[in-house]
Motif scaffolding. Sequence first.
Motif, short mmCIF file in Angstrom:
data_model
loop_
_atom_site.label_atom_id
_atom_site.label_comp_id
_atom_site.label_asym_id
_atom_site.label_seq_id
_atom_site.Cartn_x
_atom_site.Cartn_y
_atom_site.Cartn_z
N GLY A 176 0.84 -1.20 0.00
CA GLY A 176 0.00 0.00 0.00
C GLY A 176 0.87 1.24 0.00
N GLU A 178 0.56 3.59 2.02
CA GLU A 178 0.90 3.86 3.42
C GLU A 178 2.00 2.95 3.94
N GLN A 179 2.15 1.78 3.33
CA GLN A 179 3.22 0.87 3.76
C GLN A 179 4.54 1.23 3.09
N ASP A 272 2.39 11.31 -6.04
CA ASP A 272 1.40 10.25 -5.79
C ASP A 272 0.40 10.29 -6.95
N ARG A 312 -4.12 -4.71 -1.90
CA ARG A 312 -2.93 -4.22 -1.19
C ARG A 312 -1.67 -4.37 -2.04
N ALA A 314 0.86 -1.69 -4.08
CA ALA A 314 1.27 -0.36 -4.53
C ALA A 314 2.75 -0.45 -4.91
C1 LIG Z 1 -4.14 10.44 -2.37
C2 LIG Z 1 -4.17 8.96 -2.17
N1 LIG Z 1 -3.05 8.26 -2.39
C3 LIG Z 1 -3.04 6.92 -2.24
C4 LIG Z 1 -4.16 6.22 -1.85
C5 LIG Z 1 -4.11 4.71 -1.79
O1 LIG Z 1 -3.52 4.21 -0.69
P1 LIG Z 1 -3.20 2.63 -0.61
O2 LIG Z 1 -2.29 2.28 -1.74
O3 LIG Z 1 -2.52 2.50 0.72
O4 LIG Z 1 -4.50 1.90 -0.69
C6 LIG Z 1 -5.33 6.92 -1.56
C7 LIG Z 1 -6.49 6.20 -1.04
O5 LIG Z 1 -7.51 6.05 -1.61
C8 LIG Z 1 -5.35 8.32 -1.75
O6 LIG Z 1 -6.46 9.02 -1.52
#
Ligand SMILES: Cc1ncc(COP(=O)(O)O)c(C=O)c1O
Length: 464
Positions: A176, A178-179, A272, A312, A314
């Motif tokens: 993810g 976040e990870q 991102d 999950r 990314a």
């Molecule tokens: C701006 C943004 N980046 C990334 C993500 C995705 O996060 P992840 O890859 O952890 O699901 C999101 C979530 O929807 C988001 O709003």
Amino acid sequence: MDMLLFELQKNSATPLYEQLYESIKEAIISTKIPLGSKLPSKRKLAQFLSISQTTVELAYGQLLAEGYISTKPRVGFFVEDLESIPLVETSVATPLSPQQQPQWRYSFHPGKVDSTHFPFTAWRKYAKDIFDVSSKELLSLGDAQGELALRTEIAHYLYQSRGITCDAAQIVIGSGTEQLLPIIMRLLGDDARFAVENPGYSAIPRIHMKQVIPIAIDDDGLRVEELANTAANVVYVTPSHQFPTGAVLSMKRRAKLLKWANAQAERYIIEDDYDSEFRYIGKPISALCGLDQNNKVIYISTFTKSLMPSLRVAYVVLPPQLVLAYRNMFNYYSCTVPRFDQHILANFMHDGHFARHLNRMRTIYRKKHDVLIESLQRYTSRVTVFGEHAGMHILIRLQHDKSEQQLKALAQAHAIEIFALSDYAFTTEQQKTPTLLLGFGDLDEQAIPQAVDMLMAAWSIKKD
Ligand SMILES: Cc1ncc(COP(=O)(O)O)c(C=O)c1O
């Protein structure tokens, strides 16, 4: 002390010595046997319980080894001072009640994706094929950066669809955005000072836990000139579709941002590109990373929007100089995505299913997007739409005397899930005009007009 009377089960599967050991231990912990007291001799206890002396010897030996009792030569065995014994308390903790998930009649959550058009049949085929003895090497750990097969597919996709030329060796896969962010943060070092879009995605402040520098957004995206006046050396941006305002970073600002990064060695841009696959008018906006000539952009993207949040998967594309740092720093690391899942995805992409799925979903989301905007057009005297034509949410500005949070609460009281712009703000100043996000990803196209009418009714907004 009195003789110890324990009920031992001779026919039990648990050996007698273990039963005796457990019984004495329990009696010591619950202080049924007083501290410091002398235990019966092995011979006497064996006689009393009609068991062999060896059984008692084994039980005492175990208690001795664990420190519950001590021995004085030729005197006997004594219960240890409890303070030095690791007490196992049977605490009666308040049970945590399971978190209640609210039941929404309609959800305008911007993070939801369509759940009715997932290509289960194709996915199942690849899943079935990979779980086979011929893939037995996938049972052991794979490459920490992720499977080469998947990284190769991603590099190919990025070249074809996002205008990014990179090598599979630059890609790191993780479970993810976040990870992966903590990894990027470690690569950038403890001294990195982060700037974020305001309003924006809250991952950096939540993960970083240090002060971040909020930079305002306008119709052209991040106000790059403001960034230049701060101490930040890393900036987190969503240039193709700013989250949550939907602004696209203008070409002029892109050039300015790259120039800002080039001015100092320790400066970096984290791009991102979370939902760039979905654009409903004109050409797709190419990634900022594709314009970068100086290895200043760390590109991050996800399959959360393009396939499903629960997958999950990314990935990050690291500039070459950070790949070496990554390999040195994370040589102990294991990839957080299961190898089998990576191969299912790689094969799915390789055979063209991903591209087909994106084309199909683009049409589906475009329809939902159009129906949502049409439905809102019945309320134009008090509702203005912006941030449309891309992604899975739009925004509305309302002529209303209530605050964003009050409007959100009113919607929730009508079982409608919705988010306000201020939910994503890093500063506390109030929006002059209340602004809310309307995610349409998992709304049924037919139900959208009704969902909008119900929302407007909750806010006492009448049709034009
Ligand atoms: C701006 C943004 N980046 C990334 C993500 C995705 O996060 P992840 O890859 O952890 O699901 C999101 C979530 O929807 C988001 O709003």
